[in-house]
Write a protein that holds these residues in place. Structure first.
Motif, PDB file in Angstrom:
ATOM      1  N   ALA A  53      98.244  -9.868 -21.332  1.00  0.00           N
ATOM      2  CA  ALA A  53      97.790 -10.833 -20.310  1.00  0.00           C
ATOM      3  C   ALA A  53      96.379 -11.328 -20.654  1.00  0.00           C
ATOM      4  CB  ALA A  53      97.884 -10.229 -18.913  1.00  0.00           C
ATOM      5  N   CYS A  54      95.432 -11.186 -19.703  1.00  0.00           N
ATOM      6  CA  CYS A  54      94.051 -11.625 -19.965  1.00  0.00           C
ATOM      7  C   CYS A  54      93.173 -10.456 -20.419  1.00  0.00           C
ATOM      8  CB  CYS A  54      93.462 -12.240 -18.697  1.00  0.00           C
ATOM      9  SG  CYS A  54      94.437 -13.582 -18.036  1.00  0.00           S
ATOM     10  N   ASP A  55      93.822  -9.286 -20.597  1.00  0.00           N
ATOM     11  CA  ASP A  55      93.104  -8.065 -21.009  1.00  0.00           C
ATOM     12  C   ASP A  55      91.968  -7.739 -20.045  1.00  0.00           C
ATOM     13  OD1 ASP A  55      91.214  -6.831 -23.852  1.00  0.00           O
ATOM     14  OD2 ASP A  55      92.773  -5.856 -22.641  1.00  0.00           O
ATOM     15  N   HIS A  56      92.216  -8.014 -18.782  1.00  0.00           N
ATOM     16  CA  HIS A  56      91.205  -7.754 -17.735  1.00  0.00           C
ATOM     17  C   HIS A  56      90.892  -6.268 -17.635  1.00  0.00           C
ATOM     18  CE1 HIS A  56      89.073  -8.294 -13.909  1.00  0.00           C
ATOM     19  NE2 HIS A  56      89.831  -7.354 -13.386  1.00  0.00           N
ATOM     20  N   TYR A  57      91.880  -5.440 -17.979  1.00  0.00           N
ATOM     21  CA  TYR A  57      91.688  -3.978 -17.909  1.00  0.00           C
ATOM     22  C   TYR A  57      90.471  -3.564 -18.748  1.00  0.00           C
ATOM     23  CZ  TYR A  57      92.901   1.027 -18.133  1.00  0.00           C
ATOM     24  OH  TYR A  57      92.873   2.402 -18.047  1.00  0.00           O
ATOM     25  N   HIS A  58      90.315  -4.210 -19.904  1.00  0.00           N
ATOM     26  CA  HIS A  58      89.184  -3.876 -20.775  1.00  0.00           C
ATOM     27  C   HIS A  58      87.996  -4.814 -20.555  1.00  0.00           C
ATOM     28  CE1 HIS A  58      92.706  -2.281 -23.107  1.00  0.00           C
ATOM     29  NE2 HIS A  58      91.949  -1.219 -23.011  1.00  0.00           N
ATOM     30  N   ARG A  59      88.217  -5.986 -19.970  1.00  0.00           N
ATOM     31  CA  ARG A  59      87.177  -7.017 -19.892  1.00  0.00           C
ATOM     32  C   ARG A  59      86.735  -7.291 -18.462  1.00  0.00           C
ATOM     33  NH1 ARG A  59      89.080 -11.100 -24.725  1.00  0.00           N
ATOM     34  NH2 ARG A  59      87.245 -12.237 -24.030  1.00  0.00           N
ATOM     35  N   PHE A  60      86.988  -6.355 -17.566  1.00  0.00           N
ATOM     36  CA  PHE A  60      86.673  -6.601 -16.144  1.00  0.00           C
ATOM     37  C   PHE A  60      85.191  -6.835 -15.906  1.00  0.00           C
ATOM     38  CE2 PHE A  60      84.673  -2.694 -14.621  1.00  0.00           C
ATOM     39  CZ  PHE A  60      85.010  -1.769 -15.601  1.00  0.00           C
ATOM     40  N   SER A  61      84.303  -6.197 -16.700  1.00  0.00           N
ATOM     41  CA  SER A  61      82.857  -6.410 -16.478  1.00  0.00           C
ATOM     42  C   SER A  61      82.485  -7.861 -16.764  1.00  0.00           C
ATOM     43  CB  SER A  61      82.037  -5.482 -17.381  1.00  0.00           C
ATOM     44  OG  SER A  61      82.304  -4.146 -17.043  1.00  0.00           O
ATOM     45  N   GLU A  62      83.061  -8.401 -17.834  1.00  0.00           N
ATOM     46  CA  GLU A  62      82.806  -9.813 -18.193  1.00  0.00           C
ATOM     47  C   GLU A  62      83.342 -10.734 -17.096  1.00  0.00           C
ATOM     48  OE1 GLU A  62      84.959 -10.806 -21.750  1.00  0.00           O
ATOM     49  OE2 GLU A  62      84.450 -12.949 -21.623  1.00  0.00           O
ATOM     50  N   ASP A  63      84.501 -10.379 -16.553  1.00  0.00           N
ATOM     51  CA  ASP A  63      85.101 -11.232 -15.512  1.00  0.00           C
ATOM     52  C   ASP A  63      84.327 -11.158 -14.204  1.00  0.00           C
ATOM     53  OD1 ASP A  63      88.411 -10.496 -16.831  1.00  0.00           O
ATOM     54  OD2 ASP A  63      86.999 -12.105 -17.337  1.00  0.00           O
ATOM     55  N   ILE A  64      83.778  -9.972 -13.914  1.00  0.00           N
ATOM     56  CA  ILE A  64      82.936  -9.858 -12.711  1.00  0.00           C
ATOM     57  C   ILE A  64      81.647 -10.670 -12.898  1.00  0.00           C
ATOM     58  CG2 ILE A  64      81.547  -8.277 -11.308  1.00  0.00           C
ATOM     59  CD1 ILE A  64      83.750  -6.177 -11.700  1.00  0.00           C
ATOM     60  N   GLU A  65      81.136 -10.698 -14.125  1.00  0.00           N
ATOM     61  CA  GLU A  65      79.939 -11.512 -14.400  1.00  0.00           C
ATOM     62  C   GLU A  65      80.238 -12.993 -14.162  1.00  0.00           C
ATOM     63  OE1 GLU A  65      77.020 -10.435 -14.703  1.00  0.00           O
ATOM     64  OE2 GLU A  65      76.046 -12.377 -15.093  1.00  0.00           O
ATOM     65  N   LEU A  66      81.452 -13.418 -14.534  1.00  0.00           N
ATOM     66  CA  LEU A  66      81.868 -14.812 -14.277  1.00  0.00           C
ATOM     67  C   LEU A  66      81.877 -15.073 -12.769  1.00  0.00           C
ATOM     68  CD1 LEU A  66      84.806 -15.247 -16.817  1.00  0.00           C
ATOM     69  CD2 LEU A  66      82.766 -16.727 -16.666  1.00  0.00           C
ATOM     70  N   MET A  67      82.342 -14.084 -11.974  1.00  0.00           N
ATOM     71  CA  MET A  67      82.369 -14.239 -10.512  1.00  0.00           C
ATOM     72  C   MET A  67      80.944 -14.281  -9.961  1.00  0.00           C
ATOM     73  SD  MET A  67      85.385 -11.670  -9.289  1.00  0.00           S
ATOM     74  CE  MET A  67      86.288 -10.890 -10.612  1.00  0.00           C
ATOM     75  N   LYS A  68      80.098 -13.428 -10.512  1.00  0.00           N
ATOM     76  CA  LYS A  68      78.697 -13.391 -10.043  1.00  0.00           C
ATOM     77  C   LYS A  68      78.018 -14.732 -10.302  1.00  0.00           C
ATOM     78  CE  LYS A  68      74.313 -11.001 -10.909  1.00  0.00           C
ATOM     79  NZ  LYS A  68      73.580 -10.328 -12.009  1.00  0.00           N
ATOM     80  N   GLN A  69      78.190 -15.265 -11.505  1.00  0.00           N
ATOM     81  CA  GLN A  69      77.597 -16.565 -11.841  1.00  0.00           C
ATOM     82  C   GLN A  69      78.205 -17.686 -10.999  1.00  0.00           C
ATOM     83  OE1 GLN A  69      74.957 -16.783 -13.701  1.00  0.00           O
ATOM     84  NE2 GLN A  69      75.110 -14.568 -14.079  1.00  0.00           N
ATOM     85  N   LEU A  70      79.480 -17.521 -10.644  1.00  0.00           N
ATOM     86  CA  LEU A  70      80.160 -18.521  -9.815  1.00  0.00           C
ATOM     87  C   LEU A  70      79.532 -18.569  -8.419  1.00  0.00           C
ATOM     88  CD1 LEU A  70      82.541 -20.516  -9.393  1.00  0.00           C
ATOM     89  CD2 LEU A  70      84.030 -18.524  -9.031  1.00  0.00           C
ATOM     90  N   GLY A  71      79.139 -17.353  -7.932  1.00  0.00           N
ATOM     91  CA  GLY A  71      78.491 -17.303  -6.620  1.00  0.00           C
ATOM     92  C   GLY A  71      79.422 -16.937  -5.473  1.00  0.00           C
ATOM     93  N   VAL A  72      80.637 -16.419  -5.804  1.00  0.00           N
ATOM     94  CA  VAL A  72      81.540 -15.990  -4.732  1.00  0.00           C
ATOM     95  C   VAL A  72      80.993 -14.731  -4.065  1.00  0.00           C
ATOM     96  CG1 VAL A  72      83.609 -17.049  -5.719  1.00  0.00           C
ATOM     97  CG2 VAL A  72      82.995 -14.699  -6.385  1.00  0.00           C
ATOM     98  N   ASN A  73      81.358 -14.516  -2.797  1.00  0.00           N
ATOM     99  CA  ASN A  73      80.935 -13.277  -2.112  1.00  0.00           C
ATOM    100  C   ASN A  73      82.115 -12.336  -1.874  1.00  0.00           C
ATOM    101  OD1 ASN A  73      82.302 -14.488  -0.028  1.00  0.00           O
ATOM    102  ND2 ASN A  73      80.513 -14.909   1.241  1.00  0.00           N
ATOM    103  N   SER A  74      83.306 -12.728  -2.386  1.00  0.00           N
ATOM    104  CA  SER A  74      84.476 -11.864  -2.244  1.00  0.00           C
ATOM    105  C   SER A  74      85.441 -12.090  -3.409  1.00  0.00           C
ATOM    106  CB  SER A  74      85.188 -12.122  -0.901  1.00  0.00           C
ATOM    107  OG  SER A  74      86.187 -11.141  -0.668  1.00  0.00           O
ATOM    108  N   TYR A  75      86.259 -11.088  -3.661  1.00  0.00           N
ATOM    109  CA  TYR A  75      87.254 -11.164  -4.754  1.00  0.00           C
ATOM    110  C   TYR A  75      88.514 -10.476  -4.278  1.00  0.00           C
ATOM    111  CZ  TYR A  75      89.505  -9.949  -9.277  1.00  0.00           C
ATOM    112  OH  TYR A  75      90.389  -9.781 -10.326  1.00  0.00           O
ATOM    113  N   ARG A  76      89.623 -11.232  -4.291  1.00  0.00           N
ATOM    114  CA  ARG A  76      90.921 -10.670  -3.923  1.00  0.00           C
ATOM    115  C   ARG A  76      91.684 -10.302  -5.196  1.00  0.00           C
ATOM    116  NH1 ARG A  76      96.424 -13.499  -2.634  1.00  0.00           N
ATOM    117  NH2 ARG A  76      97.666 -11.642  -2.121  1.00  0.00           N
ATOM    118  N   PHE A  77      92.079  -9.028  -5.291  1.00  0.00           N
ATOM    119  CA  PHE A  77      92.865  -8.581  -6.437  1.00  0.00           C
ATOM    120  C   PHE A  77      93.916  -7.594  -5.962  1.00  0.00           C
ATOM    121  CE2 PHE A  77      91.156  -4.265  -6.963  1.00  0.00           C
ATOM    122  CZ  PHE A  77      89.940  -4.357  -6.275  1.00  0.00           C
TER     123      PHE A  77
END
Ligand SMILES: OC[C@@H]1[C@@H](O)[C@H](O)[C@@H](O)c2nc(CNc3ccccc3)cn21
Length: 443
Positions: A53-77
């Protein structure tokens, strides 16, 4: 426009475990019905699967950084049931729970509130094989035990929970039309599955009340706005019955403790109605806290007597997304108002809204103006619903990343962030990512 939304409104993005995590055979994770289904020839476009898939299992820190830069205050998973309980029951897989602990802790560190879906379609394959999965009434006990486990593991930090994502899909798309795992095609079975899913929803809510005293729990449904093709009595009646099938069956029943009567009678007359045992409807209507509305489009309906629903979906004349779904933001406002007015006046979160576009990398960037326009119009519709008195609490854009789009595989892109499947799954924010970031930044 963000400033006109209430203080504390949750602006987020949404994903699901099987669609982004990958690591489908790693660290003790058990197979799900999607592991099996996606590896069956002909079931998924181009033979795609969620192994990586998107290999989020190994890359979740990078994806959270994308969310932080985006400026969201919540994440549904969603949590992969078979990652924490490889066989769906029994002993916890600590490596699996550790992944979600790290994910949740990092989200909280950067000020992003998790909203966790217990079940987003990836049933442990063992439960499907050993007890016939959702066809079995016993699933409410196994789902309850799984729910209690994750509430205990993560409920100290996760305060917003969703029991099921779209029981409509886990029943009818999976057991009537056969397009999703496990790919069966029988109406009586799909109605039995829907009943067992709703029983399991009620059981999970009861377990939640025992474990998490300061959180809220809800149900996220397919939320398709249904309209008659003409103003004729026949088409209006056909639309009413179809609305009960898509929406009412899963929005009305957990509130009233009764299935929508006209449609239930149709099914009963055809001998396909679910078997209801004493106590079932009480369990299904266990009070919960909020609705999750997954809104994408509308369905235009006309009378067609040959189908048991007495109707068929007709092609609307509006512009369509890459999924062939009409872009109809007006339907969102109408649906939110109807849900709030008719289904218990509960707080509502838009738990999914987004579109698939023909996203192309040009000079290393994706100018997805259509998606920007779609977002603007649906944000505006959500604001109109708020002004009309709907207790709307949040909006989650589907999705953060391009990801595994079920039977379409990787051929349909919903992400605010482009995933380059040809080049190491590189993440490339699209124009819409920057639109959402600026929207969230601006007062
Ligand atoms: O298709 C986009 C997303 C999908 O990736 C999510 O996993 C799922 O929760 C999801 N649900 C819908 C809307 N559901 C729907 C079901 C049947 C027909 C039309 C729409 C769209 N999506």
């Amino acid at each position: 426009m963000r400033a006109v939304f209430p203080e504390g409104f949750l602006w987020g993005v949404a994903t699901a475990s099987y669609q982004i995590e990958g690591a489908d055979f790693e660290d003790g994770k058990g197979p799900s019905i999607w592991t099996d289904f996606s590896h069956r020839p002909g079931k998924v476009n181009s033979g795609d699967n969620g192994d990586v898939a998107c290999d989020h299992y190994h890359r979740f820190s990078e994806d959270i950084e994308l969310m932080k830069q985006l400026g969201v205050n919540s994440y549904r998973f969603s949590i992969s049931w078979s990652r924490v309980l490889p066989e769906g029951r029994g002993k916890i897989n600590r490596k699996g729970s550790d992944f979600y602990n790290k994910l949740i802790d990092r989200l909280l560190e950067v000020g992003i509130q998790p909203m966790v879906t217990l079940y987003h379609w990836d049933l442990p394959l063992e439960l499907h094989r050993k007890i016939d999965g959702w066809e079995s009434r016993d699933m409410r006990h196994y789902f309850g035990d799984y729910s209690s486990l994750v509430f205990s593991e993560f409920g100290d930090r996760v305060k917003h929970w969703i029991t099921l994502n779209e029981p409509y899909c886990s029943s009818h798309v999976s057991y009537l039309w056969g397009e999703h795992a496990p790919g069966k095609r029988d109406l009586k079975t799909s109605l039995t599955v829907a009943h067992n899913l709703l029983l399991s929803h009620g059981e999970a809510v009861r377990r939640f009340r025992e474990v998490v005293k300061d959180g809220t729990i809800g149900l996220a449904n397919v939320s398709t706005f249904v309209e008659p093709a003409t103003d004729s009595k026949e088409d209006r009646w056909a639309a009413r019955i179809r609305d009960q099938f898509i929406n009412g069956w899963f929005f009305e029943t957990p509130i009233t403790g009764e299935y929508p009567s006209e449609l239930f009678k149709r099914f009963n007359d055809a001998g396909v109605q679910p078997l209801i045992e004493d106590g079932d409807m009480d369990l299904i209507s266990t009070p919960f806290d909020f609705w999750g509305v997954n809104y994408y489009t509308r369905n235009v309906i006309r009378k067609e007597e040959s189908s048991i629903l007495g109707s068929e979906v007709v092609q609307g004349e509006l512009a369509k997304t890459e999924m062939g779904w009409e872009v109809y933001p007006e339907g969102l406002e109408a649906f939110l108002y109807k849900t709030f007015k008719e289904y218990g006046k509960k707080p509502i979160y838009i738990t999914e809204n987004g579109m698939a576009c023909k996203d192309k990398l040009t000079d290393g960037f994706v100018e997805d103006f259509e998606r920007v326009d779609y977002m603007k119009r649906h944000f505006s519709s959500a604001l109109s619903a708020l002004k009309a008195g709907v207790d709307l609490r949040g909006f989650y854009v589907w999705s953060l990343l391009d990801n595994f789009e079920w039977s379409y595989g990787y051929s349909k892109r919903f992400g605010l962030v482009y995933v380059d499947y040809e080049k190491g799954l590189k993440r490339i924010p699209k124009r819409s990512y920057y639109y959402y970031r600026d929207f969230l930044e601006r007062d």
